[in-house]
Design an enzyme around this catalytic site. Sequence first.
Site, PDB file in Angstrom:
ATOM      1  N   TYR A 148       0.837  -1.209   0.000  1.00  0.00           N
ATOM      2  CA  TYR A 148       0.000   0.000   0.000  1.00  0.00           C
ATOM      3  C   TYR A 148       0.874   1.262   0.000  1.00  0.00           C
ATOM      4  O   TYR A 148       0.666   2.181  -0.796  1.00  0.00           O
ATOM      5  CB  TYR A 148      -0.906  -0.053   1.230  1.00  0.00           C
ATOM      6  CG  TYR A 148      -1.713   1.186   1.477  1.00  0.00           C
ATOM      7  CD1 TYR A 148      -2.652   1.631   0.546  1.00  0.00           C
ATOM      8  CD2 TYR A 148      -1.561   1.921   2.651  1.00  0.00           C
ATOM      9  CE1 TYR A 148      -3.409   2.770   0.778  1.00  0.00           C
ATOM     10  CE2 TYR A 148      -2.313   3.054   2.892  1.00  0.00           C
ATOM     11  CZ  TYR A 148      -3.231   3.480   1.954  1.00  0.00           C
ATOM     12  OH  TYR A 148      -3.973   4.612   2.184  1.00  0.00           O
TER      13      TYR A 148
HETATM   14  N1  LIG Z   1      -8.938   5.762   6.161  1.00  0.00           N
HETATM   15  C1  LIG Z   1      -7.651   5.980   6.364  1.00  0.00           C
HETATM   16  O1  LIG Z   1      -7.137   5.785   7.487  1.00  0.00           O
HETATM   17  C2  LIG Z   1      -6.770   6.493   5.267  1.00  0.00           C
HETATM   18  C3  LIG Z   1      -5.496   6.963   5.586  1.00  0.00           C
HETATM   19  C4  LIG Z   1      -4.690   7.428   4.568  1.00  0.00           C
HETATM   20  C5  LIG Z   1      -5.143   7.444   3.277  1.00  0.00           C
HETATM   21  N2  LIG Z   1      -6.377   6.991   2.986  1.00  0.00           N
HETATM   22  C6  LIG Z   1      -6.802   7.008   1.585  1.00  0.00           C
HETATM   23  O2  LIG Z   1      -8.044   7.676   1.490  1.00  0.00           O
HETATM   24  C7  LIG Z   1      -8.791   7.130   0.420  1.00  0.00           C
HETATM   25  C8  LIG Z   1     -10.170   6.712   0.890  1.00  0.00           C
HETATM   26  O3  LIG Z   1     -10.045   5.765   1.943  1.00  0.00           O
HETATM   27  P1  LIG Z   1     -11.286   5.417   2.874  1.00  0.00           P
HETATM   28  O4  LIG Z   1     -10.714   4.970   4.153  1.00  0.00           O
HETATM   29  O5  LIG Z   1     -12.264   6.518   2.822  1.00  0.00           O
HETATM   30  O6  LIG Z   1     -11.871   4.128   2.123  1.00  0.00           O
HETATM   31  P2  LIG Z   1     -13.284   3.398   2.258  1.00  0.00           P
HETATM   32  O7  LIG Z   1     -14.048   3.854   3.438  1.00  0.00           O
HETATM   33  O8  LIG Z   1     -12.996   1.940   2.087  1.00  0.00           O
HETATM   34  O9  LIG Z   1     -14.035   3.882   0.951  1.00  0.00           O
HETATM   35  C9  LIG Z   1     -13.457   3.539  -0.289  1.00  0.00           C
HETATM   36  C10 LIG Z   1     -14.325   4.059  -1.414  1.00  0.00           C
HETATM   37  O10 LIG Z   1     -13.689   3.695  -2.650  1.00  0.00           O
HETATM   38  C11 LIG Z   1     -14.508   2.794  -3.389  1.00  0.00           C
HETATM   39  N3  LIG Z   1     -13.615   1.840  -4.034  1.00  0.00           N
HETATM   40  C12 LIG Z   1     -12.803   0.932  -3.461  1.00  0.00           C
HETATM   41  N4  LIG Z   1     -12.147   0.223  -4.399  1.00  0.00           N
HETATM   42  C13 LIG Z   1     -12.559   0.720  -5.587  1.00  0.00           C
HETATM   43  C14 LIG Z   1     -12.253   0.400  -6.925  1.00  0.00           C
HETATM   44  N5  LIG Z   1     -11.415  -0.586  -7.253  1.00  0.00           N
HETATM   45  N6  LIG Z   1     -12.854   1.107  -7.903  1.00  0.00           N
HETATM   46  C15 LIG Z   1     -13.734   2.093  -7.601  1.00  0.00           C
HETATM   47  N7  LIG Z   1     -14.060   2.447  -6.359  1.00  0.00           N
HETATM   48  C16 LIG Z   1     -13.483   1.756  -5.367  1.00  0.00           C
HETATM   49  C17 LIG Z   1     -15.470   2.205  -2.368  1.00  0.00           C
HETATM   50  O11 LIG Z   1     -16.692   1.782  -2.953  1.00  0.00           O
HETATM   51  P3  LIG Z   1     -16.880   0.275  -3.524  1.00  0.00           P
HETATM   52  O12 LIG Z   1     -16.372  -0.641  -2.455  1.00  0.00           O
HETATM   53  O13 LIG Z   1     -18.339   0.157  -3.819  1.00  0.00           O
HETATM   54  O14 LIG Z   1     -16.076   0.203  -4.774  1.00  0.00           O
HETATM   55  C18 LIG Z   1     -15.701   3.401  -1.466  1.00  0.00           C
HETATM   56  O15 LIG Z   1     -16.585   4.315  -2.084  1.00  0.00           O
HETATM   57  C19 LIG Z   1      -7.951   5.997  -0.151  1.00  0.00           C
HETATM   58  O16 LIG Z   1      -7.172   6.487  -1.215  1.00  0.00           O
HETATM   59  C20 LIG Z   1      -7.061   5.615   1.012  1.00  0.00           C
HETATM   60  O17 LIG Z   1      -5.874   4.997   0.588  1.00  0.00           O
HETATM   61  C21 LIG Z   1      -7.219   6.505   3.933  1.00  0.00           C
END
Ligand SMILES: NC(=O)c1ccc[n+]([C@@H]2O[C@H](COP(=O)([O-])OP(=O)(O)OC[C@H]3O[C@@H](n4cnc5c(N)ncnc54)[C@H](OP(=O)(O)O)[C@@H]3O)[C@@H](O)[C@H]2O)c1
Length: 241
Positions: A148
């Site tokens: 990641y």
């Molecule tokens: N949460 C954290 O602690 C954190 C920290 C640092 C960075 N980030 C980054 O922030 C971003 C969002 O994270 P999050 O925690 O909000 O994630 P999340 O709650 O899992 O939400 C992910 C979103 O992306 C969609 N998704 C996942 N895989 C996909 C794919 N292959 N194609 C299209 N849509 C997809 C999901 O919908 P579906 O499942 O329906 O596709 C959902 O809408 C990511 O880039 C993550 O790396 C998160």
Amino acid sequence: MSNELIGYRALVTGGTAGIGLACTRLLAQAGASVVFTGRDRRRGESVAAQLGAAQFRAADMADLDEVRAMAQEVGPVDILVNNAAYFPGSLTVDQDPAAFDTAFATNVRGAYFLVAALVPHMLAQGGGSIVNITSMVAFKGVPGASTYSASKAALESLTRSWSAEFGGSGVRVNSVAPGPTNTEGVRAEWGDTNDELGRALPLGRTAEPDEIAEAVLFLSSPRAKFITGSTLHVDGGGSAV
Ligand SMILES: NC(=O)c1ccc[n+]([C@@H]2O[C@H](COP(=O)([O-])OP(=O)(O)OC[C@H]3O[C@@H](n4cnc5c(N)ncnc54)[C@H](OP(=O)(O)O)[C@@H]3O)[C@@H](O)[C@H]2O)c1
């Protein structure tokens, strides 16, 4: 700053949950016409019905044909938020090669070819904003996050390359690098580890999705018109220590 994005069209990938949903909501509240994506059509349509002010389009960012078809259908945008990501947790010695490939296909290749499809319009109109959602762990070593972290470091590199490649035509490209954030997706994949990472930050807690989305809104808006090639660390001080 309400209404500052009236007349702007925005696309948020992975906008049905977590940080992407918060970005979709804030961009729409600022007046932008927002399209958001995800794989799960039922969840997308239900979120669109709740929001009332944004349109859902299903597409898997790991599938290049779907990315290109979605870009073609959504058409020209002024703001692109590359948010959708896959975050497998695994020690290097246990890493499943298929999960490794999916992480790079989703987090790097999908974003890359979405930009390739959508940036010609931005270049032709002489402006646009691309925000790549990266991660604090693109800058730090965390055991179990190697795949990641490497994919997010690649996206950080693309922020710099694209800012150099597109800046002459007024297109800005920046990263928002969140620290541990309280979302459904990360809780499912990382469990308590995310809260432990949060407690170790100078601010001592995880972020809420809106706190990340505020940075995305700022970088997307004309208030950030001289900012490109930058990373805004929204990580409670995590990258400072
Ligand atoms: N949460 C954290 O602690 C954190 C920290 C640092 C960075 N980030 C980054 O922030 C971003 C969002 O994270 P999050 O925690 O909000 O994630 P999340 O709650 O899992 O939400 C992910 C979103 O992306 C969609 N998704 C996942 N895989 C996909 C794919 N292959 N194609 C299209 N849509 C997809 C999901 O919908 P579906 O499942 O329906 O596709 C959902 O809408 C990511 O880039 C993550 O790396 C998160």
